[in-house]
Write a protein that holds these residues in place. Structure first.
Motif, PDB file in Angstrom:
ATOM      1  N   PRO A  41       0.842  -1.204   0.000  1.00 40.74           N
ATOM      2  CA  PRO A  41       0.000   0.000   0.000  1.00 40.74           C
ATOM      3  C   PRO A  41       0.876   1.253   0.000  1.00 40.74           C
ATOM      4  CG  PRO A  41      -0.747  -1.565   1.661  1.00 40.74           C
ATOM      5  CD  PRO A  41       0.587  -2.066   1.166  1.00 40.74           C
ATOM      6  N   TYR A  42       0.389   2.310  -0.593  1.00 41.78           N
ATOM      7  CA  TYR A  42       1.137   3.566  -0.621  1.00 41.78           C
ATOM      8  C   TYR A  42       0.175   4.707  -0.307  1.00 41.78           C
ATOM      9  CZ  TYR A  42      -0.882   4.053  -5.321  1.00 41.78           C
ATOM     10  OH  TYR A  42      -1.745   4.150  -6.374  1.00 41.78           O
ATOM     11  N   TRP A  43       0.755   5.837   0.035  1.00 43.11           N
ATOM     12  CA  TRP A  43      -0.047   6.988   0.426  1.00 43.11           C
ATOM     13  C   TRP A  43      -0.244   7.922  -0.749  1.00 43.11           C
ATOM     14  CZ3 TRP A  43      -2.558   7.345   4.986  1.00 43.11           C
ATOM     15  CH2 TRP A  43      -2.167   6.454   5.990  1.00 43.11           C
ATOM     16  N   LYS A  44      -1.475   8.437  -0.839  1.00 44.35           N
ATOM     17  CA  LYS A  44      -1.831   9.348  -1.915  1.00 44.35           C
ATOM     18  C   LYS A  44      -2.600  10.532  -1.326  1.00 44.35           C
ATOM     19  CE  LYS A  44      -3.841   9.218  -6.562  1.00 44.35           C
ATOM     20  NZ  LYS A  44      -4.509   8.361  -7.570  1.00 44.35           N
ATOM     21  N   TYR A  45      -2.450  11.696  -1.921  1.00 48.43           N
ATOM     22  CA  TYR A  45      -3.085  12.910  -1.385  1.00 48.43           C
ATOM     23  C   TYR A  45      -4.100  13.466  -2.370  1.00 48.43           C
ATOM     24  CZ  TYR A  45      -3.760  17.658   0.331  1.00 48.43           C
ATOM     25  OH  TYR A  45      -4.324  18.817   0.797  1.00 48.43           O
TER      26      TYR A  45
ATOM     27  N   VAL B 131      -6.544  -0.623 -29.886  1.00 49.47           N
ATOM     28  CA  VAL B 131      -5.215  -0.102 -30.181  1.00 49.47           C
ATOM     29  C   VAL B 131      -4.244  -0.645 -29.147  1.00 49.47           C
ATOM     30  CG1 VAL B 131      -6.172   1.999 -31.188  1.00 49.47           C
ATOM     31  CG2 VAL B 131      -5.572   1.976 -28.755  1.00 49.47           C
ATOM     32  N   ASN B 132      -2.971  -0.644 -29.473  1.00 49.54           N
ATOM     33  CA  ASN B 132      -1.962  -1.012 -28.490  1.00 49.54           C
ATOM     34  C   ASN B 132      -1.941   0.034 -27.371  1.00 49.54           C
ATOM     35  OD1 ASN B 132      -0.904  -3.403 -29.640  1.00 49.54           O
ATOM     36  ND2 ASN B 132       0.287  -2.211 -31.118  1.00 49.54           N
ATOM     37  N   GLU B 133      -1.911  -0.426 -26.139  1.00 52.31           N
ATOM     38  CA  GLU B 133      -1.923   0.520 -25.019  1.00 52.31           C
ATOM     39  C   GLU B 133      -1.571  -0.192 -23.725  1.00 52.31           C
ATOM     40  OE1 GLU B 133      -5.800   2.101 -24.308  1.00 52.31           O
ATOM     41  OE2 GLU B 133      -6.768   0.143 -24.360  1.00 52.31           O
ATOM     42  N   LEU B 134      -1.165   0.606 -22.743  1.00 51.50           N
ATOM     43  CA  LEU B 134      -0.962   0.132 -21.385  1.00 51.50           C
ATOM     44  C   LEU B 134      -2.000   0.785 -20.486  1.00 51.50           C
ATOM     45  CD1 LEU B 134       2.935   0.326 -21.055  1.00 51.50           C
ATOM     46  CD2 LEU B 134       1.534  -1.695 -21.444  1.00 51.50           C
ATOM     47  N   ILE B 135      -2.505   0.026 -19.500  1.00 54.48           N
ATOM     48  CA  ILE B 135      -3.455   0.582 -18.546  1.00 54.48           C
ATOM     49  C   ILE B 135      -2.692   1.449 -17.554  1.00 54.48           C
ATOM     50  CG2 ILE B 135      -5.051   0.030 -16.672  1.00 54.48           C
ATOM     51  CD1 ILE B 135      -5.847  -2.459 -18.214  1.00 54.48           C
ATOM     52  N   SER B 136      -3.083   2.692 -17.462  1.00 49.48           N
ATOM     53  CA  SER B 136      -2.365   3.664 -16.646  1.00 49.48           C
ATOM     54  C   SER B 136      -2.546   3.391 -15.154  1.00 49.48           C
ATOM     55  CB  SER B 136      -2.852   5.078 -16.975  1.00 49.48           C
ATOM     56  OG  SER B 136      -2.193   6.038 -16.178  1.00 49.48           O
ATOM     57  N   GLN B 137      -1.477   3.618 -14.402  1.00 52.73           N
ATOM     58  CA  GLN B 137      -1.506   3.541 -12.940  1.00 52.73           C
ATOM     59  C   GLN B 137      -0.704   4.718 -12.384  1.00 52.73           C
ATOM     60  OE1 GLN B 137      -3.308   1.837 -11.090  1.00 52.73           O
ATOM     61  NE2 GLN B 137      -3.591  -0.271 -11.806  1.00 52.73           N
ATOM     62  N   ASP B 138      -0.819   4.928 -11.091  1.00 53.55           N
ATOM     63  CA  ASP B 138      -0.070   6.004 -10.447  1.00 53.55           C
ATOM     64  C   ASP B 138       1.432   5.798 -10.612  1.00 53.55           C
ATOM     65  OD1 ASP B 138      -2.391   7.226  -9.562  1.00 53.55           O
ATOM     66  OD2 ASP B 138      -2.405   6.103  -7.668  1.00 53.55           O
ATOM     67  N   SER B 139       2.147   6.890 -10.521  1.00 58.00           N
ATOM     68  CA  SER B 139       3.597   6.841 -10.654  1.00 58.00           C
ATOM     69  C   SER B 139       4.220   5.929  -9.599  1.00 58.00           C
ATOM     70  CB  SER B 139       4.166   8.252 -10.527  1.00 58.00           C
ATOM     71  OG  SER B 139       5.572   8.242 -10.616  1.00 58.00           O
ATOM     72  N   GLU B 140       3.604   5.905  -8.406  1.00 63.69           N
ATOM     73  CA  GLU B 140       4.126   5.052  -7.342  1.00 63.69           C
ATOM     74  C   GLU B 140       4.090   3.576  -7.721  1.00 63.69           C
ATOM     75  OE1 GLU B 140       2.073   7.467  -7.014  1.00 63.69           O
ATOM     76  OE2 GLU B 140       2.796   8.853  -5.468  1.00 63.69           O
ATOM     77  N   LEU B 141       3.207   3.218  -8.671  1.00 66.24           N
ATOM     78  CA  LEU B 141       3.101   1.826  -9.134  1.00 66.24           C
ATOM     79  C   LEU B 141       3.835   1.611 -10.458  1.00 66.24           C
ATOM     80  CD1 LEU B 141      -0.618   1.030  -8.252  1.00 66.24           C
ATOM     81  CD2 LEU B 141       1.435   0.110  -7.163  1.00 66.24           C
TER      82      LEU B 141
ATOM     83  N   ASP C 297      -0.142  -0.835 -15.240  1.00 67.69           N
ATOM     84  CA  ASP C 297      -0.225  -2.223 -14.785  1.00 67.69           C
ATOM     85  C   ASP C 297       1.072  -2.946 -15.134  1.00 67.69           C
ATOM     86  OD1 ASP C 297      -2.748  -2.037 -13.755  1.00 67.69           O
ATOM     87  OD2 ASP C 297      -3.687  -3.388 -15.186  1.00 67.69           O
ATOM     88  N   TYR C 298       1.292  -4.058 -14.456  1.00 70.80           N
ATOM     89  CA  TYR C 298       2.437  -4.885 -14.795  1.00 70.80           C
ATOM     90  C   TYR C 298       2.111  -5.687 -16.059  1.00 70.80           C
ATOM     91  CZ  TYR C 298       6.595  -7.702 -14.159  1.00 70.80           C
ATOM     92  OH  TYR C 298       7.833  -8.287 -14.338  1.00 70.80           O
ATOM     93  N   THR C 299       3.072  -5.838 -16.947  1.00 68.48           N
ATOM     94  CA  THR C 299       2.897  -6.549 -18.217  1.00 68.48           C
ATOM     95  C   THR C 299       4.106  -7.436 -18.467  1.00 68.48           C
ATOM     96  OG1 THR C 299       4.039  -4.960 -19.664  1.00 68.48           O
ATOM     97  CG2 THR C 299       1.738  -4.464 -19.085  1.00 68.48           C
ATOM     98  N   ALA C 300       4.090  -8.121 -19.602  1.00 71.33           N
ATOM     99  CA  ALA C 300       5.261  -8.916 -19.989  1.00 71.33           C
ATOM    100  C   ALA C 300       6.482  -8.036 -20.210  1.00 71.33           C
ATOM    101  CB  ALA C 300       4.962  -9.704 -21.255  1.00 71.33           C
ATOM    102  N   PHE C 301       6.269  -6.734 -20.405  1.00 74.43           N
ATOM    103  CA  PHE C 301       7.353  -5.776 -20.612  1.00 74.43           C
ATOM    104  C   PHE C 301       7.647  -4.994 -19.322  1.00 74.43           C
ATOM    105  CE2 PHE C 301       5.280  -6.619 -24.602  1.00 74.43           C
ATOM    106  CZ  PHE C 301       6.312  -6.751 -25.507  1.00 74.43           C
ATOM    107  N   GLY C 302       7.101  -5.473 -18.199  1.00 74.38           N
ATOM    108  CA  GLY C 302       7.221  -4.734 -16.951  1.00 74.38           C
ATOM    109  C   GLY C 302       6.180  -3.628 -16.901  1.00 74.38           C
ATOM    110  N   ARG C 303       6.383  -2.678 -16.022  1.00 73.52           N
ATOM    111  CA  ARG C 303       5.515  -1.514 -15.960  1.00 73.52           C
ATOM    112  C   ARG C 303       6.040  -0.435 -16.898  1.00 73.52           C
ATOM    113  NH1 ARG C 303       1.926  -1.816 -11.514  1.00 73.52           N
ATOM    114  NH2 ARG C 303       2.500  -3.425  -9.972  1.00 73.52           N
ATOM    115  N   LEU C 304       5.243   0.604 -17.059  1.00 73.79           N
ATOM    116  CA  LEU C 304       5.601   1.677 -18.001  1.00 73.79           C
ATOM    117  C   LEU C 304       7.016   2.180 -17.762  1.00 73.79           C
ATOM    118  CD1 LEU C 304       4.758   3.771 -20.189  1.00 73.79           C
ATOM    119  CD2 LEU C 304       3.938   5.226 -18.306  1.00 73.79           C
ATOM    120  N   HIS C 305       7.376   2.459 -16.504  1.00 69.92           N
ATOM    121  CA  HIS C 305       8.714   2.987 -16.209  1.00 69.92           C
ATOM    122  C   HIS C 305       9.790   1.937 -16.467  1.00 69.92           C
ATOM    123  CE1 HIS C 305       6.686   6.031 -13.241  1.00 69.92           C
ATOM    124  NE2 HIS C 305       6.390   6.256 -14.501  1.00 69.92           N
ATOM    125  N   ASP C 306       9.466   0.658 -16.210  1.00 66.20           N
ATOM    126  CA  ASP C 306      10.412  -0.418 -16.528  1.00 66.20           C
ATOM    127  C   ASP C 306      10.662  -0.490 -18.031  1.00 66.20           C
ATOM    128  OD1 ASP C 306      10.346  -1.179 -13.818  1.00 66.20           O
ATOM    129  OD2 ASP C 306       8.620  -2.490 -14.172  1.00 66.20           O
TER     130      ASP C 306
END
Length: 492
Positions: free
Chosen positions: A262-266, A384-394, A398-407
């Motif tokens: 869990p993480y904190w969000k404001y 279309v090709n796309e990734l499901i968006s999540q907060d920067s903390e995550l 979402d996690y995928t075969a390519f990791g998360r967006l930042h990965d």
């Protein structure tokens, strides 16, 4: 002058009379016989030329009729197609032929078609000898041998397929295609098919544990607390996610959606609050493991979260393919990575993977140069090709075969989509360079113009791309592909 003419006439008359009464030899019967023989020879030559012309047309008409019968999709259409072609071609000699007939004989196994035909040619000079017409005949045999095929359906199983009954429509249409290609038989000569369901990851089946690296096998053996590895894999890096390199050359890592704390969000309305919405399957306080790896985005938990239906590799049995189609369902995780689904479709039929697929004959896939064999991929998406968006903390997605967006190396969802699109184009070209036929389908209203253009360019032929905005048009598209594939198998 007149006197000379009169003398000549008297001479000819006198000598002709002597010729008639001369008993030393009779030339007249000889001349008459010779004239009769010459006339008969001329008659035979003229009528013979007509006969040979008609026979040539008759044979060509019969050959075209036989080929038409051999290419007929169904046995019931064979004779009708043959007669249509025969009548169209033999009509070119309608002014010479008084009557024609064709007989079609089909062997009990529907593999050998024997055609015979006859035509009556109206005689001309031969009438002098009592012949009013001359009959010519021809025959041909067509071996209805079918080409072999390795066919893979790469099917979109993403969450958007849940809307408007799209998943059911796709399954029904794909079933129709398989029924057309296989016909009434459970197996068919040199025909194998497979199914690749995809979202942003692909499940190869837990029977392919040997494909994992040593580190990957160790992770599977020790880190999947309370569950087992289902068979999803991470995408390989350094461009290897766009190749058919087999695991014997470069092993894989298992897909593992790690427990998220869990993480904190404001927010102004709520202030600071704890967020626990991604995949918190290990309780931080008690260490309790909760596994619920179902197809439900709100309650699914576990390291296999979002790992969809497994690939069915090449098999000969129609019933196995229909079962694989039937169990597909939409999975609302990760997003859409058509590039990843397509590359796995390639790996299912690449000869570099022969004997590697659990559940498939060890002799498959066959070599590219196997006589009278074709390799075919049918690829479908509804978006279309796309990734499901999540907060920067995550990690931004979402996690995928390519990791998360930042990965994946991006901070923008749109930039990641562009990268998926680029890789999709590359994989399409790699597959076509490998002499594999590609059929593509965009389904529904979600695929934008760029996606439609990409799928049209991916298809091996402009006639191999279909945009199906409605359920009925998708059914028509799959039926047309089924007809084309059936004709392809009867093209020898």
């Amino acid at each position: 002058m007149k006197q000379v003419r009169d003398k000549c006439i008297l001479w000819v008359a006198g000598n002709f009379k002597s010729f008639l009464h001369d008993e030393r030899g009779s030339l007249l019967p000889m001349v008459a016989g010779s004239m009769l023989m010459l006339t008969g020879a001329a008659g035979v030559a003229i009528d013979g030329a007509r006969m040979f012309y008609v026979k040539d047309v008759l044979q060509k008409s019969l050959d075209s009729a036989g080929l038409a019968a051999g290419h007929a999709m169904s046995v019931t259409n064979m004779e009708n197609d043959a007669r249509e072609f025969f009548n169209a071609n033999v009509s070119s000699v309608a002014g010479v032929v008084t009557d024609s007939n064709m007989v079609v004989d089909i062997s009990p196994d529907n593999e050998l078609i024997t055609l015979t035909a006859s035509a009556s040619v109206e005689a001309t000079f031969m009438r002098l000898f009592g012949y009013d017409a001359i009959t010519v005949s021809a025959s041909t045999e067509v071996s209805r041998e079918t080409r072999g095929m390795e066919l893979v359906l790469v099917m979109d199983n993403t969450g958007s397929m849940r809307h408007d009954d799209k998943i059911d429509t796709m399954k029904e249409a794909a079933t129709d295609l398989i029924e057309i290609v296989f016909g009434d038989d459970e197996t068919n000569t040199n025909l194998w098919a497979g199914v690749v369901p995809y979202i942003t990851h692909v499940n190869v089946g837990d029977g392919n544990y040997s494909w994992l690296s040593e580190a990957g096998q160790d992770k599977v053996d020790n880190d999947y607390h309370g569950t087992e590895w289902k068979g999803c894999l991470e995408a390989r890096t350094d461009g290897e996610d766009q190749t058919d390199t087999p695991p014997t050359v470069l092993p894989f890592e298992p897909f593992y959606w790690a427990d998220t704390d869990p993480y904190w969000k404001y927010s102004r309305r709520r202030g600071w609050y704890s967020v626990d919405e991604d995949n918190n399957w290990i309780d931080d306080d008690t260490g309790t493991v909760t596994i619920n790896e179902v197809n439900n985005s709100s309650s699914a938990l576990g390291p296999n979260r979002g790992c969809a239906s497994a690939i069915t590799p090449l098999v000969a049995e129609k019933s196995k393919i229909l079962s694989a189609i039937d169990v597909m369902e939409p999975w609302s995780f990760g997003g859409t990575a058509a590039n990843y689904g397509l590359v796995w479709g390639w790996r299912v039929i690449s000869p570099r993977w022969r004997g590697l697929w659990s559940g498939s004959p060890a002799t498959l896939p066959l070599d590219h140069d196997t006589p009278y064999m074709d390799k075919v991929i049918v690829m479908l998406t509804d978006g279309v090709n796309e990734l499901i968006s999540q907060d920067s903390e995550l990690g931004g997605s979402d996690y995928t075969a390519f990791g998360r967006l930042h990965d994946f190396g991006y901070t923008s969802i749109n930039d990641a989509r562009d990268e998926f699109d680029t890789r999709f184009d590359t994989i399409c070209q790699n597959i076509k360079d490998d002499e594999i036929l590609i059929y593509t389908i965009t389904f529904g209203s979600t695929p934008d113009t760029d996606t439609q253009d990409a799928y049209a360019a991916c298809a091996s032929n402009p006639a191999f791309y279909f945009h199906a905005p409605t359920a009925s048009s998708l059914t028509e598209a799959f039926e047309e592909i089924g007809r084309q594939l059936s004709n392809l198998r009867l093209s020898k």
